[in-house]
Enzyme design. Structure first.
Site, PDB file in Angstrom:
ATOM      1  N   ASN A   9      -4.978 -15.661   6.666  1.00  0.00           N
ATOM      2  CA  ASN A   9      -5.955 -15.750   5.584  1.00  0.00           C
ATOM      3  C   ASN A   9      -6.622 -17.124   5.645  1.00  0.00           C
ATOM      4  O   ASN A   9      -6.027 -18.128   5.267  1.00  0.00           O
ATOM      5  CB  ASN A   9      -5.256 -15.547   4.239  1.00  0.00           C
ATOM      6  CG  ASN A   9      -6.188 -15.724   3.059  1.00  0.00           C
ATOM      7  OD1 ASN A   9      -7.413 -15.703   3.199  1.00  0.00           O
ATOM      8  ND2 ASN A   9      -5.609 -15.907   1.876  1.00  0.00           N
ATOM      9  N   TRP A  10      -7.853 -17.153   6.107  1.00  0.00           N
ATOM     10  CA  TRP A  10      -8.550 -18.429   6.294  1.00  0.00           C
ATOM     11  C   TRP A  10      -9.044 -19.037   4.987  1.00  0.00           C
ATOM     12  O   TRP A  10      -9.440 -20.194   4.953  1.00  0.00           O
ATOM     13  CB  TRP A  10      -9.746 -18.235   7.223  1.00  0.00           C
ATOM     14  CG  TRP A  10      -9.401 -17.948   8.634  1.00  0.00           C
ATOM     15  CD1 TRP A  10      -8.186 -17.564   9.152  1.00  0.00           C
ATOM     16  CD2 TRP A  10     -10.287 -18.009   9.746  1.00  0.00           C
ATOM     17  NE1 TRP A  10      -8.262 -17.378  10.496  1.00  0.00           N
ATOM     18  CE2 TRP A  10      -9.554 -17.644  10.895  1.00  0.00           C
ATOM     19  CE3 TRP A  10     -11.633 -18.319   9.878  1.00  0.00           C
ATOM     20  CZ2 TRP A  10     -10.118 -17.598  12.166  1.00  0.00           C
ATOM     21  CZ3 TRP A  10     -12.209 -18.264  11.139  1.00  0.00           C
ATOM     22  CH2 TRP A  10     -11.459 -17.920  12.266  1.00  0.00           C
ATOM     23  N   LYS A  11      -9.068 -18.240   3.931  1.00  0.00           N
ATOM     24  CA  LYS A  11      -9.612 -18.697   2.644  1.00  0.00           C
ATOM     25  C   LYS A  11     -11.043 -19.221   2.862  1.00  0.00           C
ATOM     26  O   LYS A  11     -11.762 -18.682   3.696  1.00  0.00           O
ATOM     27  CB  LYS A  11      -8.674 -19.724   2.015  1.00  0.00           C
ATOM     28  CG  LYS A  11      -7.233 -19.182   1.910  1.00  0.00           C
ATOM     29  CD  LYS A  11      -6.298 -20.067   1.155  1.00  0.00           C
ATOM     30  CE  LYS A  11      -4.913 -19.435   1.117  1.00  0.00           C
ATOM     31  NZ  LYS A  11      -3.962 -20.216   0.305  1.00  0.00           N
ATOM     32  N   HIS A  97      -4.595 -11.566  -4.283  1.00  0.00           N
ATOM     33  CA  HIS A  97      -4.052 -12.869  -3.915  1.00  0.00           C
ATOM     34  C   HIS A  97      -3.917 -13.744  -5.153  1.00  0.00           C
ATOM     35  O   HIS A  97      -4.715 -13.664  -6.087  1.00  0.00           O
ATOM     36  CB  HIS A  97      -4.961 -13.536  -2.878  1.00  0.00           C
ATOM     37  CG  HIS A  97      -4.349 -14.736  -2.241  1.00  0.00           C
ATOM     38  ND1 HIS A  97      -4.348 -15.978  -2.838  1.00  0.00           N
ATOM     39  CD2 HIS A  97      -3.714 -14.891  -1.043  1.00  0.00           C
ATOM     40  CE1 HIS A  97      -3.744 -16.843  -2.038  1.00  0.00           C
ATOM     41  NE2 HIS A  97      -3.338 -16.210  -0.959  1.00  0.00           N
ATOM     42  N   GLU A  99      -4.638 -16.682  -5.761  1.00  0.00           N
ATOM     43  CA  GLU A  99      -5.825 -17.487  -6.087  1.00  0.00           C
ATOM     44  C   GLU A  99      -6.882 -16.653  -6.802  1.00  0.00           C
ATOM     45  O   GLU A  99      -7.594 -17.159  -7.680  1.00  0.00           O
ATOM     46  CB  GLU A  99      -6.379 -18.118  -4.814  1.00  0.00           C
ATOM     47  CG  GLU A  99      -5.463 -19.179  -4.241  1.00  0.00           C
ATOM     48  CD  GLU A  99      -5.715 -19.497  -2.782  1.00  0.00           C
ATOM     49  OE1 GLU A  99      -4.957 -20.318  -2.234  1.00  0.00           O
ATOM     50  OE2 GLU A  99      -6.645 -18.918  -2.188  1.00  0.00           O
ATOM     51  N   GLU A 169       4.116 -13.195  -2.178  1.00  0.00           N
ATOM     52  CA  GLU A 169       3.804 -14.615  -2.104  1.00  0.00           C
ATOM     53  C   GLU A 169       4.424 -15.347  -3.294  1.00  0.00           C
ATOM     54  O   GLU A 169       3.953 -15.219  -4.423  1.00  0.00           O
ATOM     55  CB  GLU A 169       2.291 -14.855  -2.042  1.00  0.00           C
ATOM     56  CG  GLU A 169       1.448 -14.075  -3.042  1.00  0.00           C
ATOM     57  CD  GLU A 169       0.010 -14.551  -3.083  1.00  0.00           C
ATOM     58  OE1 GLU A 169      -0.360 -15.455  -2.328  1.00  0.00           O
ATOM     59  OE2 GLU A 169      -0.742 -14.024  -3.912  1.00  0.00           O
ATOM     60  N   GLY A 175       1.370 -24.314  -0.736  1.00  0.00           N
ATOM     61  CA  GLY A 175       0.653 -25.572  -0.813  1.00  0.00           C
ATOM     62  C   GLY A 175       1.269 -26.588  -1.751  1.00  0.00           C
ATOM     63  O   GLY A 175       0.610 -27.536  -2.174  1.00  0.00           O
ATOM     64  N   SER A 215       4.918 -20.380   2.455  1.00  0.00           N
ATOM     65  CA  SER A 215       4.565 -21.365   3.476  1.00  0.00           C
ATOM     66  C   SER A 215       5.319 -21.068   4.768  1.00  0.00           C
ATOM     67  O   SER A 215       6.492 -21.395   4.911  1.00  0.00           O
ATOM     68  CB  SER A 215       4.887 -22.780   2.982  1.00  0.00           C
ATOM     69  OG  SER A 215       4.111 -23.095   1.854  1.00  0.00           O
ATOM     70  N   GLY A 236      -1.634 -18.809   5.451  1.00  0.00           N
ATOM     71  CA  GLY A 236      -2.819 -19.542   5.044  1.00  0.00           C
ATOM     72  C   GLY A 236      -3.156 -20.648   6.020  1.00  0.00           C
ATOM     73  O   GLY A 236      -3.714 -20.415   7.089  1.00  0.00           O
ATOM     74  N   GLY A 237      -2.769 -21.880   5.680  1.00  0.00           N
ATOM     75  CA  GLY A 237      -3.153 -23.054   6.455  1.00  0.00           C
ATOM     76  C   GLY A 237      -2.811 -22.999   7.933  1.00  0.00           C
ATOM     77  O   GLY A 237      -3.601 -23.430   8.774  1.00  0.00           O
TER      78      GLY A 237
END
Length: 252
Positions: A9-11, A97, A99, A169, A175, A215, A236-237
């Site tokens: 997931n590149w966001k 998600h 977010e 999640e 994060g 993470s 994610g990251g």
């Protein structure tokens, strides 16, 4: 046998040229891997979906969107429909998600409608669920996740549910510098599968891929993948770095 899935997931990251380079690097990096019963899914920002889809035609990965509208068509400026994704042969879409829940106040009913739209147009939902730190500290983490599943997924038929991917999640481990242990991940994944079996049946629950969305990185991926109810990850990251993402793929 249920699929193993590694989804990135590149966001809201990467300019066009950087996105193209990253997709190409990942495509090249997985070219010679034996991805037995494993799908790699890239979920870039929506304006890069066509580019990703074009590259995917000659590669070993699938493409997913990060969000869709709960509406089919119409005067909804800025929205993207499941029908549009289907027309571009997009395979997956992330729904629910943390977010989106936090920043855009997406509730259970809205997410249920998005799931319905995705399934109507043969786009597989990657449905996210998970608890906040205060929920876990209060011992309410199982209750929170069960409610999210019940309110947004349990209207589905057994056949429809088999086309859904669930991603757990732990919001408190995204994060924040805090990490859920592999054992904590397994505990929740087993609970999710048990909850699905109680609603549908054990056979249906056994066919649904459940991903870990905390993470995950190249260092802890192998331990996470070793858990019996963890069928992959939603990253994610770490998915923004081709080398690390490929190392995670190799760990499964």
């Amino acid at each position: 046998m249920r699929k193993k899935i590694i989804a990135g997931n590149w966001k809201m990251n990467k300019a066009f040229a950087d996105a193209e380079e990253l997709i190409s690097d990942i495509a090249e990096g997985i070219e010679d891997l034996e991805l037995k019963n494993t799908e790699v899914v890239l979920c870039p920002p929506s304006i890069y979906l066509e580019m990703a889809s074009d590259i995917a035609e000659e590669s070993e990965f699938k493409v997913g969107a990060q969000n869709i509208s709960d509406k089919e068509w119409g005067a909804y400026t800025g929205e993207i429909s499941a029908a549009m994704l289907q027309s571009m042969e997009i395979s997956y879409c992330i729904i629910g998600h943390s977010e989106r829940r936090k920043y855009f106040q997406e509730d259970h009913a809205l997410l249920a409608a998005k799931v319905d739209q995705a399934l109507t147009y043969e786009v597989a939902p990657i449905f996210c669920c998970g608890e906040l730190l205060q929920d876990r500290d209060a011992g309410r983490h199982f209750e929170i996740v069960k409610t999210q599943l019940q309110e947004s997924l349990f209207h589905l038929t057994k056949e429809e549910m088999r086309n859904v991917v669930v991603a757990y999640e732990p919001v408190w481990a995204i994060g924040t510098g805090m990490n859920a242990t592999a054992q904590q991940a397994q505990e929740m994944h087993a609970f999710i599968r048990k909850t699905l079996a109680e609603k549908y049946d054990a056979d249906t629950a056994s066919q649904i891929s459940i991903l870990y969305g905390g993470s995950c990185n190249a260092k802890n991926a192998k331990e996470i993948f070793s858990q019996p109810d963890v069928d992959g990850v939603l990253i994610g990251g770490a998915s923004l770095n081709a080398d690390e993402f490929i190392q995670i793929i190799k760990s499964i």
